[in-house]
Design a protein around this motif. Sequence first.
Motif, short mmCIF file in Angstrom:
data_model
loop_
_atom_site.label_atom_id
_atom_site.label_comp_id
_atom_site.label_asym_id
_atom_site.label_seq_id
_atom_site.Cartn_x
_atom_site.Cartn_y
_atom_site.Cartn_z
N ASN A 3 65.63 93.74 -11.27
CA ASN A 3 64.45 92.92 -11.49
C ASN A 3 64.43 92.37 -12.90
O ASN A 3 65.33 92.64 -13.70
CB ASN A 3 63.18 93.74 -11.20
N ASP A 4 63.40 91.59 -13.21
CA ASP A 4 63.33 90.96 -14.53
C ASP A 4 63.19 91.99 -15.65
O ASP A 4 63.75 91.82 -16.74
CB ASP A 4 62.15 89.99 -14.57
N THR A 5 62.44 93.05 -15.41
CA THR A 5 62.26 94.09 -16.43
C THR A 5 63.58 94.78 -16.74
O THR A 5 63.88 95.09 -17.88
CB THR A 5 61.21 95.11 -15.97
N THR A 6 64.38 95.01 -15.70
CA THR A 6 65.70 95.63 -15.89
C THR A 6 66.59 94.74 -16.74
O THR A 6 67.29 95.21 -17.64
CB THR A 6 66.36 95.90 -14.53
N LEU A 7 66.57 93.45 -16.47
CA LEU A 7 67.37 92.51 -17.25
C LEU A 7 66.90 92.45 -18.69
O LEU A 7 67.71 92.36 -19.62
CB LEU A 7 67.31 91.11 -16.62
N GLY A 13 73.45 100.05 -15.71
CA GLY A 13 73.47 101.22 -14.85
C GLY A 13 72.11 101.83 -14.60
O GLY A 13 71.99 102.73 -13.76
N LEU A 14 71.08 101.35 -15.29
CA LEU A 14 69.73 101.86 -15.11
C LEU A 14 68.82 100.76 -14.62
O LEU A 14 68.93 99.60 -15.05
CB LEU A 14 69.18 102.45 -16.41
N VAL A 15 67.89 101.11 -13.74
CA VAL A 15 66.95 100.16 -13.15
C VAL A 15 65.54 100.53 -13.59
O VAL A 15 65.13 101.69 -13.49
CB VAL A 15 67.05 100.17 -11.61
N ALA A 16 64.79 99.56 -14.09
CA ALA A 16 63.40 99.77 -14.47
C ALA A 16 62.52 99.68 -13.23
O ALA A 16 62.38 98.61 -12.62
CB ALA A 16 62.98 98.74 -15.52
N GLU A 17 61.92 100.80 -12.85
CA GLU A 17 61.08 100.84 -11.66
C GLU A 17 59.67 100.31 -11.95
O GLU A 17 59.12 99.52 -11.19
CB GLU A 17 61.00 102.27 -11.13
#
Length: 288
Positions: A3-7, A13-17
Amino acid sequence: MVNDTTLLLGLDGLVAERVELDVTGVPVVNLSTGCEQARCCPQCGQRALKVKQWTTTRPRDLPVGGRMVQLRWRKRRWYCPTPACPRKSFTEQVAQVPARARLTSRLRQAAGAAVADAGRTIVQAARDHGVSWPVVAAAFTAHASAVLPAEPEPVAVLGIDEVRRGKPHWTWDEQAASWTVTADRWHVGFCDLSGGQGLLAQVEGRTTAAVTAWLTARSQAWREQVQAVAIDMCTVFKSAIRQVLPHAVLVVDHFHVVQVRREVLCFREGCKDPPPGCRSSSVKLAAA
């Protein structure tokens, strides 16, 4: 799913939930693992299938958008699928947050670069990045090791001098029945005085063995390139140079020559008010 927050966060390797604010108004970024490679055992490389437990870590990171953030990574501990693997179980890790790391890799790199490239002291870089000075010292060492050559280039004029670092540490040697030094307060530095390499190395101890050990570790061709060696009036350095670099011209810093000459004149003339730094008083006392 990225998602945009992850970018925006930029931790591969990590995803912002989700992002929430704590009671003090600091953003808390809740993370999950988005890299399938994190499921592979770091010992045998096999992909794990069974989860042992869940755990939450809170690695520290650089500011995002000029604001300090807190990371909360909920990750899994897996059972290794290989019966013969000594690892048995392992926790997920990614390149930016290795196993058992309390800081992200980019925070360590930024702290080391602040000292190496931005000219900050280790203490100041530690304050700016909110970490301890040993962490910054290790980060600076890693940063410098990555860019410095494994061996110094040939030197025409070599400079050798000592520097005092803290206090010595002693331990009792049972076999020798005596105290031995485990940390010497004196270090010896080797500098390139004719080129642009600056400080070549710094070794612990102010002994002939410490100087000769570093010089003999260089190749014979490297030692033959040294034409002159500048030292202070230290017999330790003189002895080492005569052993390892007998062909080199030994040069004494004129400051020390003038200082000793001044002290001799003060002693002979009976100077009653010696200038600061003059050791003529101690010379008189020793002669008496």
